[in-house]
Design an enzyme around this catalytic site. Structure first.
Site, PDB file in Angstrom:
ATOM      1  N   LYS A 188       0.882  -1.162   0.000  1.00 28.49           N
ATOM      2  CA  LYS A 188       0.000   0.000   0.000  1.00 28.49           C
ATOM      3  C   LYS A 188       0.923   1.216   0.000  1.00 28.49           C
ATOM      4  O   LYS A 188       1.483   1.604   1.029  1.00 28.49           O
ATOM      5  CB  LYS A 188      -0.905   0.012   1.238  1.00 28.49           C
ATOM      6  CG  LYS A 188      -2.020   1.096   1.184  1.00 28.49           C
ATOM      7  CD  LYS A 188      -1.485   2.455   1.480  1.00 28.49           C
ATOM      8  CE  LYS A 188      -2.573   3.516   1.419  1.00 28.49           C
ATOM      9  NZ  LYS A 188      -2.091   4.803   0.909  1.00 28.49           N
ATOM     10  N   GLU A 228       9.045   2.490  11.164  1.00 30.81           N
ATOM     11  CA  GLU A 228      10.041   3.564  11.076  1.00 30.81           C
ATOM     12  C   GLU A 228       9.264   4.854  10.888  1.00 30.81           C
ATOM     13  O   GLU A 228       8.621   5.049   9.863  1.00 30.81           O
ATOM     14  CB  GLU A 228      11.008   3.307   9.917  1.00 30.81           C
ATOM     15  CG  GLU A 228      12.245   4.193   9.988  1.00 30.81           C
ATOM     16  CD  GLU A 228      12.118   5.438   9.140  1.00 30.81           C
ATOM     17  OE1 GLU A 228      11.714   6.492   9.712  1.00 30.81           O
ATOM     18  OE2 GLU A 228      12.400   5.379   7.940  1.00 30.81           O
ATOM     19  N   CYS A 230      13.841  11.094   6.438  1.00 31.80           N
ATOM     20  CA  CYS A 230      13.795  10.814   7.874  1.00 31.80           C
ATOM     21  C   CYS A 230      15.181  10.915   8.500  1.00 31.80           C
ATOM     22  O   CYS A 230      15.316  11.335   9.648  1.00 31.80           O
ATOM     23  CB  CYS A 230      13.222   9.416   8.108  1.00 31.80           C
ATOM     24  SG  CYS A 230      11.560   9.184   7.471  1.00 31.80           S
ATOM     25  N   GLU A 248       9.524  17.334  13.779  1.00 34.95           N
ATOM     26  CA  GLU A 248      10.352  17.044  12.609  1.00 34.95           C
ATOM     27  C   GLU A 248      10.086  18.068  11.509  1.00 34.95           C
ATOM     28  O   GLU A 248       8.940  18.341  11.165  1.00 34.95           O
ATOM     29  CB  GLU A 248      10.053  15.636  12.089  1.00 34.95           C
ATOM     30  CG  GLU A 248      10.901  15.237  10.894  1.00 34.95           C
ATOM     31  CD  GLU A 248      10.627  13.818  10.426  1.00 34.95           C
ATOM     32  OE1 GLU A 248      11.488  13.236   9.760  1.00 34.95           O
ATOM     33  OE2 GLU A 248       9.528  13.296  10.727  1.00 34.95           O
TER      34      GLU A 248
END
Length: 464
Positions: free
Chosen positions: A160, A234, A268, A368
């Protein structure tokens, strides 16, 4: 969110797709389950041959699929080609090493004789159908680093993918089909995020892996936990980049620019918080800001472009809100801080930006930043640097620049992250485990640790 290719450099919708019907999803689940029943008994030799063929095809396709990735999510085309090449390298690494990584383990006879065993061993067996929920920022790499080990272990995959990279998602299914993998070994599901829970709850799905946002990870983990299914997560990072005066400060500053703006800053493991000891601060600040100012922002299909657009309009809005909040609370803009004037009327571009005088009360200190925005901190010593580095809910990776071995030992001991990179920027490699701590998730991808995540670690005991 519609399933569509929208060029982030122009905002133009190029192609839209209908989501799979429930009946079509059922057909794919059924096929995956049937395929696993036979594929799980295939040999490492056969799987490796197929994976090598997939790697050959991907390398040949690299120029074309790179342009697709760039058009879908905006990364510079040279970086997209490098991503395709890295994927092929990783497939070959697992094709070469999977059999050894998953070889039976034999405890010594002395260790097991009191159990009454004539012999005992540990065998790694595939789990089954693994659902992968993947992000758009590395639309090939994120998938291959799950798919290569999972397929080599004997599992089958359902993907997906993010709704803004449907062409890349469909390419991946076609890649494995053309390589000769049995039908149903790897299938793409063009579905919305709302359909994920039902698929994960299906008894034919054995496990899931997700790379993405913290809310998405919480949702998948909650569903998988309710169903008692294995997950690997993650969930991003706010990686620190610590520079000590004993380091090569000029090199650290040059590398810092790449570390921050790789993939247009949407990575990331991109360094995001630059923490510099005061004796090196002025030298680093001057070189780093100059390097960020010198970057070429523009069309990501132009080979000369360093930084392309953000992947979505919402992504740019989120980034602007973080910067605006910091500035309103007293942060200093050393460069950037706005949309480039040359692209005011098209695309989702944002200038490479450096902010100083950031305080813990600002959102950008804790959240972030997914885009080309860096925060710069001045600290007194390594103790303060480590405290600032760890002052984040995330713990994916960390960086240290130093010429002192004692600094390295201390930083490795105290860094609250899944990776520590010294005198270089964080990068992923097939031979090294990848994953985080704290809210960056759990489990590991890549290396032997990654291939074993989706295995049934089986004790085999044979009596005398």
């Amino acid at each position: 969110m519609p399933i569509a290719t929208v060029n982030p450099a122009t905002g133009e919708t190029l192609r839209t797709y209908d989501a799979l019907s429930p009946e079509a999803v059922e057909e794919k689940l059924s096929l995956a389950s049937r395929t696993f029943d036979t594929y799980r008994t295939s040999t490492f030799f056969d799987r490796a041959r197929l994976l090598q063929q997939a790697a050959d095809l991907l390398e040949a396709d690299a120029p074309d699929i790179a342009r697709v990735m760039t058009t879908e999510m905006g990364k510079p085309v040279a970086a997209a080609r490098a991503e395709a090449t890295k994927c092929a390298k990783t497939m070959r690494w697992y094709a070469r090493n999977a059999q050894e990584l998953l070889a039976d383990e034999h405890p010594s006879d002395d260790d097991v004789k009191d159990s009454g065993a004539a012999r005992a061993l540990v065998r790694y067996r595939p789990l089954g159908v693994v659902l992968a929920v993947m992000p758009w920022n590395f639309p090939l790499w994120q998938v291959i680093r799950f798919a290569a080990p999972a397929l080599m272990a004997g599992n089958v995959g359902l993907l997906k993918h993010a709704s803004n990279v449907p062409q890349t998602a469909l390419y991946l299914e076609d890649l494995f089909r053309r390589a000769g993998f049995p039908e149903g070994c790897f299938q793409t599901l063009l579905i919305g995020s709302g359909a994920v829970e039902g698929i994960l709850r299906d008894e034919r799905v054995a496990a899931a892996t997700l790379t993405g946002s913290e809310p998405a990870g919480r949702s998948v983990a909650a569903t998988a936990g309710d169903e008692v299914k294995k997950t690997v997560l993650e969930l991003g990072g706010s990686d620190p980049y610590v520079v000590m005066p004993s380091a090569d400060v000029a090199k650290a500053a040059r590398t810092a620019v790449t570390a921050r703006v790789q993939n247009n800053g949407q990575s990331c493991i991109a360094a995001k918080r630059f923490i510099v000891q005061e004796d090196a601060f002025e030298e680093f600040r001057e070189a780093f800001v100059a390097g960020m100012r010198a970057l070429s922002v523009g069309d990501p299909l132009d080979e000369a472009t360093d930084v392309g657009p953000l992947a979505s309009e919402q992504g740019r809005t989120d980034l602007e809100e973080l910067v605006d909040d910091a500035v309103e609370s007293g942060a200093t803009v050393l460069c950037g801080g706005q949309r480039p004037k040359d692209f005011a009327d098209r695309g989702w571009f944002y200038e490479p930006t450096v902010l100083a005088d950031v305080t813990p009360e600002m959102r950008i200190h804790r959240e972030e930043t997914f885009g080309p925005v860096a925060t710069l901190y001045r600290v007194a010593d390594l103790d303060e640097a480590i405290a600032v580095a760890n002052d984040t809910p995330f713990g994916l990776s960390s960086n240290l620049w130093t010429g002192e071995e004692a600094d390295i030992d201390r930083f490795v001991r105290d860094s609250q992250a899944g990776g520590v990179f010294v005198n270089g920027m964080t990068a992923s490699h097939p031979a090294l485990p990848f994953g985080g701590a704290k809210r960056s998730g759990y489990g590991r991808e890549l290396a032997g640790h990654g291939i074993k995540e989706f295995c049934n670690i089986t004790t085999v005991w044979v009596g005398a």
